[in-house]
Design a protein around this motif. Structure first.
Motif, mmCIF file in Angstrom:
data_model
loop_
_atom_site.group_PDB
_atom_site.id
_atom_site.type_symbol
_atom_site.label_atom_id
_atom_site.label_comp_id
_atom_site.label_asym_id
_atom_site.label_seq_id
_atom_site.Cartn_x
_atom_site.Cartn_y
_atom_site.Cartn_z
ATOM 1 N N UNK A 312 0.836 -1.202 0.000
ATOM 2 C CA UNK A 312 0.000 0.000 0.000
ATOM 3 C C UNK A 312 0.870 1.251 0.000
ATOM 4 N N UNK A 313 0.362 2.311 -0.587
ATOM 5 C CA UNK A 313 1.037 3.616 -0.545
ATOM 6 C C UNK A 313 0.871 4.196 0.852
ATOM 7 N N UNK A 314 1.950 4.715 1.465
ATOM 8 C CA UNK A 314 1.834 5.244 2.830
ATOM 9 C C UNK A 314 0.751 6.313 2.944
ATOM 10 N N UNK A 315 0.067 6.304 4.060
ATOM 11 C CA UNK A 315 -1.004 7.260 4.282
ATOM 12 C C UNK A 315 -0.448 8.647 4.562
ATOM 13 N N UNK A 320 1.398 10.086 -4.307
ATOM 14 C CA UNK A 320 1.966 8.781 -4.635
ATOM 15 C C UNK A 320 3.186 8.900 -5.543
ATOM 16 N N UNK A 321 3.200 9.890 -6.427
ATOM 17 C CA UNK A 321 4.317 10.043 -7.356
ATOM 18 C C UNK A 321 5.591 10.514 -6.672
ATOM 19 N N UNK A 322 5.509 10.924 -5.409
ATOM 20 C CA UNK A 322 6.671 11.456 -4.694
ATOM 21 C C UNK A 322 7.441 10.389 -3.916
ATOM 22 N N UNK A 323 7.044 9.128 -4.002
ATOM 23 C CA UNK A 323 7.685 8.096 -3.187
ATOM 24 C C UNK A 323 8.729 7.319 -3.978
ATOM 25 N N UNK A 324 9.745 6.895 -3.269
ATOM 26 C CA UNK A 324 10.650 5.860 -3.725
ATOM 27 C C UNK A 324 10.706 4.823 -2.607
ATOM 28 N N UNK A 325 10.832 3.548 -2.998
ATOM 29 C CA UNK A 325 10.774 2.467 -2.025
ATOM 30 C C UNK A 325 12.068 1.658 -2.063
ATOM 31 N N UNK A 326 12.449 1.200 -0.901
ATOM 32 C CA UNK A 326 13.587 0.301 -0.785
ATOM 33 C C UNK A 326 13.076 -1.047 -0.277
ATOM 34 N N UNK A 327 13.360 -2.093 -1.036
ATOM 35 C CA UNK A 327 12.869 -3.425 -0.726
ATOM 36 C C UNK A 327 14.063 -4.318 -0.407
ATOM 37 N N UNK A 328 14.005 -4.989 0.732
ATOM 38 C CA UNK A 328 15.049 -5.928 1.139
ATOM 39 C C UNK A 328 14.450 -7.329 1.159
ATOM 40 N N UNK A 329 15.083 -8.260 0.450
ATOM 41 C CA UNK A 329 14.646 -9.650 0.396
ATOM 42 C C UNK A 329 15.699 -10.500 1.084
ATOM 43 N N UNK A 330 15.275 -11.341 1.979
ATOM 44 C CA UNK A 330 16.176 -12.193 2.743
ATOM 45 C C UNK A 330 15.803 -13.642 2.517
ATOM 46 N N UNK A 341 10.183 3.070 -7.811
ATOM 47 C CA UNK A 341 9.233 4.155 -7.581
ATOM 48 C C UNK A 341 7.788 3.656 -7.684
ATOM 49 N N UNK A 342 7.637 2.394 -8.053
ATOM 50 C CA UNK A 342 6.316 1.789 -8.097
ATOM 51 C C UNK A 342 6.047 1.060 -6.781
ATOM 52 N N UNK A 343 4.771 0.824 -6.486
ATOM 53 C CA UNK A 343 4.439 0.086 -5.261
ATOM 54 C C UNK A 343 4.178 -1.395 -5.563
ATOM 55 N N UNK A 365 10.795 10.238 0.275
ATOM 56 C CA UNK A 365 10.397 11.191 -0.771
ATOM 57 C C UNK A 365 11.474 11.196 -1.850
ATOM 58 N N UNK A 366 11.082 11.049 -3.115
ATOM 59 C CA UNK A 366 12.053 10.895 -4.192
ATOM 60 C C UNK A 366 12.565 12.233 -4.711
ATOM 61 N N UNK A 367 13.485 12.164 -5.680
ATOM 62 C CA UNK A 367 14.166 13.362 -6.182
ATOM 63 C C UNK A 367 13.250 14.262 -6.998
ATOM 64 N N UNK A 368 12.082 13.779 -7.377
ATOM 65 C CA UNK A 368 11.155 14.610 -8.135
ATOM 66 C C UNK A 368 10.391 15.575 -7.235
ATOM 67 N N UNK A 369 10.407 15.340 -5.942
ATOM 68 C CA UNK A 369 9.682 16.191 -5.008
ATOM 69 C C UNK A 369 10.584 16.834 -3.959
ATOM 70 N N UNK A 370 11.836 16.413 -3.862
ATOM 71 C CA UNK A 370 12.769 17.007 -2.906
ATOM 72 C C UNK A 370 14.187 16.673 -3.326
ATOM 73 N N UNK A 371 15.144 17.423 -2.790
ATOM 74 C CA UNK A 371 16.546 17.148 -3.066
ATOM 75 C C UNK A 371 17.086 16.046 -2.167
ATOM 76 N N UNK A 372 16.454 15.848 -1.060
ATOM 77 C CA UNK A 372 16.898 14.843 -0.106
ATOM 78 C C UNK A 372 15.694 14.441 0.737
ATOM 79 N N UNK A 373 15.907 13.548 1.667
ATOM 80 C CA UNK A 373 14.816 13.120 2.523
ATOM 81 C C UNK A 373 15.297 12.078 3.511
ATOM 82 N N UNK A 374 14.388 11.637 4.375
ATOM 83 C CA UNK A 374 14.698 10.639 5.390
ATOM 84 C C UNK A 374 13.885 9.380 5.113
ATOM 85 N N UNK A 375 14.530 8.234 5.275
ATOM 86 C CA UNK A 375 13.816 6.973 5.097
ATOM 87 C C UNK A 375 12.849 6.746 6.244
#
Length: 441
Positions: A312-315, A320-330, A341-343, A365-375
Motif C-alpha cells: 500500500x502507498x503510505x497514508x 503517490x508520485x513522490x515516493x521511492x521504495x527500498x525493498x530488502x529480500x532475505x 518508484x512503483x508500489x 520522498x524521491x528526487x522529483x519532489x525534494x533534493x533529499x529526505x529521510x527513510x
C-alpha cells in the motif's frame, strides 16, 4: 612626474624612466590591504609599437604592507579612455531580523549621464566567509535577497556592467565595491546547543531536538525562534520538549505554505552564570520529510519461478508520485536490496534458490519532489515458504490427519456392516415367525 620612493632602488628607477621618457598610465592600479576598494578606471588601451618603453607597476607584499615598483618590457599604451564607469554606491548588507535572510542593496553609480541609452547591469557575488564557492547574480535591480548562515560571516562584492551595444562591442565593467557582515557574538562556542536534528514527519508536523552545550551551566535554558517567507515576523516556539526542566526540543504548529522555502531557525539561551552563544540553522522542509512505512504487503505466487510483491502507498498528504521504495529480500543464506518508484515488483526465481523468502519495505520522498529526505521505518516483515518446505509441512500435518480420518471411516464402516448384519438377522427371525403362524392357520 612625482614618485614616492619606498626604498633606495626608487632612485635608480627614476633615472631609467627619465632616460627613456616613460610615462605612467593614469589607470595604474595600486593594490592595498584587504578591504581597500580600488577605483580603477577601465580603459581601452591601444598599443603604440613605434615606441618601446619600460612599463612600471606598483605591487604590494601583504606580509609587510609595503609597496614596490616592478618593471617589465611592454608597449606604451594610450591613456585616452573611450569608456569608463563607476562602481555602485552605498553597497551594504542589511539584516531585517529574519534569522539569516539578508538584504544586499546598493545605489546606482555616479556619472551615468553618458550612458542614458545603455542598460546598466550589476554583477553581484556573495558567500559565507568560510565557503570556497561564490554565488554570482547578474541583475538590473538595486537589491537582492537570500539566506545566509549567520554562524559565519558574510562577504559580498558588486560592480557595474555596461552592455556591448553601448561600448562599441567591448565589455566594460567598473571596479568592485565590497561589503561584509557579522552578527554580534556573545558567549563561548561551548555554550551553543549540540546535535540539532529536525524531522518533518509525514509532511505534516515538524519536531526539532537538541542537546545542551557542553559548557553551559545547569541554570541555562534555551529558546527557539523561526521564520520563513510569508510570516510577517519571527515566531517563538510555543510547545517545547523538556528534559529535567530544560528545553531540549520544539514541536511546531501547523506550518502553512512553508514548503520549498528556506526555513530559518535560531536557538539562543539565557543563564545567570554566563552568556550563551546563539545557533542558526537553515532547512528546506521538503528535504527533511520522514514518511510512514507501507502498512500492507501482499504476496502473490504466479508460479514457482515468479513472485509478485505489492504494498500500500503510505497514508498522509504526500502524493503517490513522490515516493521511492527500498525493498530488502532475505533468503536462507543470502539477501539483496532493490529500489523502485512503483508500489509493486516482480521477483524472478530459479529452482535452486532459498526455500523461504522474507520481505521488508520502507519509503522516502524521491528526487522529483525534494533534493533529499529521510527513510521511513521498516514495514512489518512478510515471509513466503517455497513449495519444498510447504510440502514438508503438509506431510507433517496432513498425513496424520488422513490416517485418523481413514481409521474413523474404517470404524464407521465396520459398525455399519455389523449393524446391517444384526438387522438382517432380526428380519429373518421375524419372517420365520410369520411363516409359522400362517401354517398354524
Amino acid at each position: 612626474m612625482a614618485f614616492i620612493c619606498l626604498d633606495l632602488r626608487c632612485l635608480f628607477i627614476f633615472l631609467i624612466c627619465t632616460e627613456f621618457s616613460s610615462t605612467f598610465s593614469s589607470s595604474t592600479e595600486i593594490k592595498g590591504a584587504s578591504h581597500v576598494q580600488t577605483r580603477c578606471s577601465t580603459t581601452e588601451l591601444k598599443p603604440q609599437p613605434s615606441t618601446l618603453n619600460f612599463l612600471f607597476l606598483y605591487k604590494q607584499f601583504p606580509e609587510n604592507q609595503s609597496y614596490i615598483l616592478e618593471s617589465s618590457y611592454a608597449h606604451q599604451y594610450s591613456t585616452n579612455a573611450t569608456h569608463q564607469v563607476n562602481p555602485p554606491q552605498d553597497f551594504v548588507i542589511v539584516d531585517p531580523g529574519y534569522l539569516g535572510y539578508l538584504y544586499l542593496q546598493w545605489q546606482p553609480p555616479l556619472a551615468l549621464e553618458n550612458f542614458k541609452e545603455c542598460t546598466i547591469e550589476y554583477e553581484l557575488q556573495y558567500r559565507n566567509i568560510n565557503s570556497e564557492r561564490w554565488k554570482t547574480i547578474i541583475t538590473k535591480n538595486l537589491y537582492y535577497k537570500d539566506g545566509f548562515d549567520l554562524n559565519q560571516g558574510i562577504e559580498a562584492k558588486i560592480h557595474t556592467l555596461l552592455s556591448r551595444q553601448c561600448t562599441n562591442g567591448s565589455e566594460v565593467q567598473s571596479s568592485w565595491s565590497e561589503a561584509t557582515y557579522w552578527t554580534s557574538e556573545q558567549g563561548s562556542l561551548e555554550t551553543k546547543i549540540q546535535d540539532m536534528v529536525c524531522v518533518y514527519y509525514n509532511w505534516q508536523y515538524l519536531i526539532c531536538s537538541w542537546k545542551p552545550g557542553i559548557g553551559a551551566h545547569l541554570d541555562t535554558n534555551y529558546t527557539l525562534f523561526y521564520w520563513y517567507e510569508g510570516l510577517e515576523h519571527t515566531s517563538q516556539c510555543v510547545d517545547y520538549i523538556k528534559s529535567n526542566g530544560v528545553n531540549v526540543g520544539c514541536t511546531f504548529p501547523s506550518l502553512e505554505s512553508s514548503d520549498y522555502k528556506d526555513f530559518f531557525v535560531c536557538v539562543n539561551g539565557s543563564s545567570e552564570s554566563k552568556p550563551i552563544r546563539s545557533s542558526y540553522f537553515i532547512f528546506q522542509l521538503q528535504n527533511i520529510v520522514k514518511p510512514l512505512p507501507p502498512d500492507y504487503l501482499n504476496l502473490t505466487v504466479k508460479n514457482i519461478f515468479e513472485i509478485n510483491l505489492k504494498w500500500s502507498i503510505p497514508k498522509g498528504p504526500i502524493p503517490a508520485k513522490c515516493f521511492i521504495y527500498e525493498v530488502v529480500l532475505t533468503g536462507d543464506e543470502t539477501s539483496w536490496m532493490t529500489t523502485t518508484i512503483e508500489n509493486e515488483i516482480h521477483i524472478p526465481r530459479t529452482s535452486n534458490e532459498s526455500q523461504q523468502l522474507c520481505f521488508l519495505i520502507r519509503s522516502k520522498v524521491n528526487i522529483y519532489c525534494s533534493e533529499d529526505g529521510l527513510w521511513s521505518e521498516w514495514s512489518d516483515e512478510e515471509c513466503w515458504i517455497v513449495d519444498g518446505v510447504r510440502m514438508k509441512t503438509m506431510v507433517f500435518f496432513v498425513i496424520p490427519f488422513i490416517f485418523v480420518s481413514f481409521f474413523i471411516l474404517l470404524i464407521t464402516c465396520l459398525l455399519l456392516y455389523k449393524q446391517k448384519a444384526v438387522l438382517k438377522k432380526i428380519f429373518l427371525t421375524k419372517k420365520e415367525a410369520f411363516s409359522h403362524q400362517e401354517t398354524l392357520c
